[in-house]
Enzyme design. Structure first.
Site, PDB file in Angstrom:
ATOM      1  N   ASP A   1      51.797  19.194  56.928  1.00 27.82           N
ATOM      2  CA  ASP A   1      50.689  18.968  56.020  1.00 27.82           C
ATOM      3  C   ASP A   1      50.187  17.541  56.219  1.00 27.82           C
ATOM      4  O   ASP A   1      50.900  16.691  56.765  1.00 27.82           O
ATOM      5  CB  ASP A   1      51.163  19.178  54.583  1.00 27.82           C
ATOM      6  CG  ASP A   1      50.086  18.884  53.572  1.00 27.82           C
ATOM      7  OD1 ASP A   1      48.970  19.417  53.723  1.00 27.82           O
ATOM      8  OD2 ASP A   1      50.347  18.093  52.644  1.00 27.82           O
TER       9      ASP A   1
ATOM     10  N   ASP B   1      47.768  15.217  53.750  1.00 25.14           N
ATOM     11  CA  ASP B   1      47.765  14.322  52.582  1.00 25.14           C
ATOM     12  C   ASP B   1      49.050  14.473  51.777  1.00 25.14           C
ATOM     13  O   ASP B   1      49.388  15.566  51.325  1.00 25.14           O
ATOM     14  CB  ASP B   1      46.555  14.621  51.700  1.00 25.14           C
ATOM     15  CG  ASP B   1      45.239  14.474  52.462  1.00 25.14           C
ATOM     16  OD1 ASP B   1      45.150  13.558  53.296  1.00 25.14           O
ATOM     17  OD2 ASP B   1      44.321  15.279  52.232  1.00 25.14           O
TER      18      ASP B   1
ATOM     19  N   HIS C   1      37.016  24.970  53.662  1.00 27.60           N
ATOM     20  CA  HIS C   1      36.466  25.872  52.652  1.00 27.60           C
ATOM     21  C   HIS C   1      37.110  25.676  51.275  1.00 27.60           C
ATOM     22  O   HIS C   1      38.171  25.076  51.140  1.00 27.60           O
ATOM     23  CB  HIS C   1      36.666  27.331  53.089  1.00 27.60           C
ATOM     24  CG  HIS C   1      36.165  27.612  54.471  1.00 27.60           C
ATOM     25  ND1 HIS C   1      37.003  27.941  55.523  1.00 27.60           N
ATOM     26  CD2 HIS C   1      34.908  27.591  54.983  1.00 27.60           C
ATOM     27  CE1 HIS C   1      36.285  28.133  56.619  1.00 27.60           C
ATOM     28  NE2 HIS C   1      35.012  27.929  56.319  1.00 27.60           N
TER      29      HIS C   1
END
Length: 438
Positions: A257, A259, A340
């Site tokens: 991942d 952040d 999105h």
């Protein structure tokens, strides 16, 4: 098929090893000359007609390998004058009488590689390329010539290692020293003269609109041209990493991942200068780079859908991430993100990205894309993140997971899931995975 090995250089970076009594391609790795490793790999990929460009101490190479019969290949030699080297491309003028087909491989003699050339050749033909460069990230991008690609993989520019990069960020895309060329490339050097392949020949092709492409791959191609890098290649070879990274075999990956895992969590990150690496990230990513795992960043970035960033803004943030990692000797094999967000009603939102996609974590669209692109077996692969969304993504994709207690530290509680391991830092989580792998 034919291959050309550029083996005419003096190898000044390796003089402490060669002692100026052997040419650099003859330095030994695990008891065998680097040049022998190269020719055996080429033969395994169907290149049995090999042309060696030799110069300084070239007779040592010719005396050792002869006509190539003991390696199961045919070797012919182009001899440069030792006192008048032609650079990396000047000897292209001598090639046409030796060439029997339209396409040939070209490799630098200080590159140790294990590559599925069939995949690279398919890319070369699909693009109708005149010159295809094997490109990848590496751990020393700060002193490497970089390649700038467009979205289709076409080379648009070269960023020389002599440029001052202190004022801008960059993608870690490096020319690895392995190429596929159309024989028409020789037209750019009609007579033997000293010239550089990238600066003179390939740049001229770009200037004249010739189709030059970069083939991005995670396979093993390492510069063995310094004593330190030579030792690193030998270490990798002893534990089988070059062969394991070959795309003829399924790969293993550690998905990361962004952040809160790679960089400090600041909420919605919208500017490159807001990106600061988490503690231990450099050493953790370096540890992945030194293993058989790929390091792939996989991140949701709804800032695009929210209208806070454009796609180019996110790409600029990722150039910043690559630059910071590169300065610390680390790299990501790939980065993928979802722009999105399904919920509507935010001021200034971008309706084109307000969709219920299949890529936003915990859905597995991004993972599936990376698995197809890099031939990844998900069962032995891992996801490391700071939220339960990351852990649920891993479960949905059939992977195992590590929750790091940085960033949100799992406090999002979006999903009632538990990771195989909880770690205080990224380095602790990576070490846990690597110990299990051993």
């Amino acid at each position: 098929m034919q291959a050309v090995i550029q083996a005419g250089g003096r190898g000044t970076r390796l003089s402490s090893v060669t002692k100026n009594v052997i040419p650099k391609p003859m330095v030994e790795i695990a008891g065998k000359p680097l040049l022998a490793w190269q020719m055996e790999e080429l033969r395994a990929n169907g290149f049995t007609d090999i042309i060696l460009i030799v110069g300084y101490l070239g007779h040592v190479i010719q005396d050792d390998f002869g006509d190539g019969g003991r390696l199961g290949v045919r070797i012919r030699y182009i001899e440069e004058r030792a006192d008048e080297p032609l650079g990396t491309a000047g000897a292209l003028a001598y090639l046409p009488p030796f060439l029997t087909g339209d396409t040939f491989a070209f490799v630098y003699a200080d590159a140790f590689f294990s590559v599925d050339f069939e995949r690279m050749m398919a890319f070369h033909r699909e693009k109708g390329s005149a010159a295809t460069l094997f490109v990848h990230p590496n751990s020393h991008s700060f002193d490497s010539d970089l390649v700038v690609l467009d979205e289709a993989g076409r080379v648009t520019a070269f960023d020389s290692k002599t440029n001052d990069r202190s004022s801008y960020d960059y993608e870690n895309i490096v020319n690895a020293g392995v190429f596929l060329f159309s024989r028409s490339i020789c037209d750019n050097v009609p007579i033997p003269r000293k010239c550089a392949l990238e600066k003179d020949v390939l740049q001229s092709m770009l200037d004249h609109g010739a189709p030059v492409y970069g083939y991005r791959s995670t396979e093993y191609v390492k510069d063995a041209g310094t004593p330190e890098r030579l030792a690193a290649v030998e270490r990798d070879l002893t534990i089988g990493i070059p062969q394991k990274r070959n795309l003829k075999h399924p790969q293993k990956a550690i998905f990361l991942d962004r952040d809160g895992t790679l960089n400090r969590y600041v909420g919605l990150l919208t500017q490159p200068d807001e990106l600061v690496l988490e503690d231990t990230v450099l050493e953790a990513v370096r540890a992945i780079n030194a293993s058989e795992y790929l390091a792939i960043c996989c991140t949701n970035q709804p800032v695009v859908a929210r209208g806070l960033c454009t796609i180019e803004d996110v790409n600029a943030i990722h150039r910043r991430l690559q630059t910071l990692l590169g300065r610390g000797g680390a790299y990501l094999d790939d980065i993928i993100y979802c722009p999105h967000h399904p919920d509507k009603g935010y001021p200034g939102e971008n309706p084109a990205y307000k969709i219920d996609c299949n890529c936003r974590k915990p859905k597995t669209g991004m993972i599936d894309t990376m698995a197809e692109r890099h031939h990844i077996d998900l069962a032995p692969s891992w996801m490391i993140g700071d939220t339960t969304r990351d852990i649920q993504t891993a479960k949905n994709a059939g992977m195992r997971s590590v929750l790091v207690r940085t960033g949100e530290a799992g406090n999002d509680r979006a999903f009632a899931v538990k990771a195989e391991c909880e770690a205080e830092t990224l380095m602790e989580g990576v070490q846990w995975i690597l110990r299990r792998n051993e």
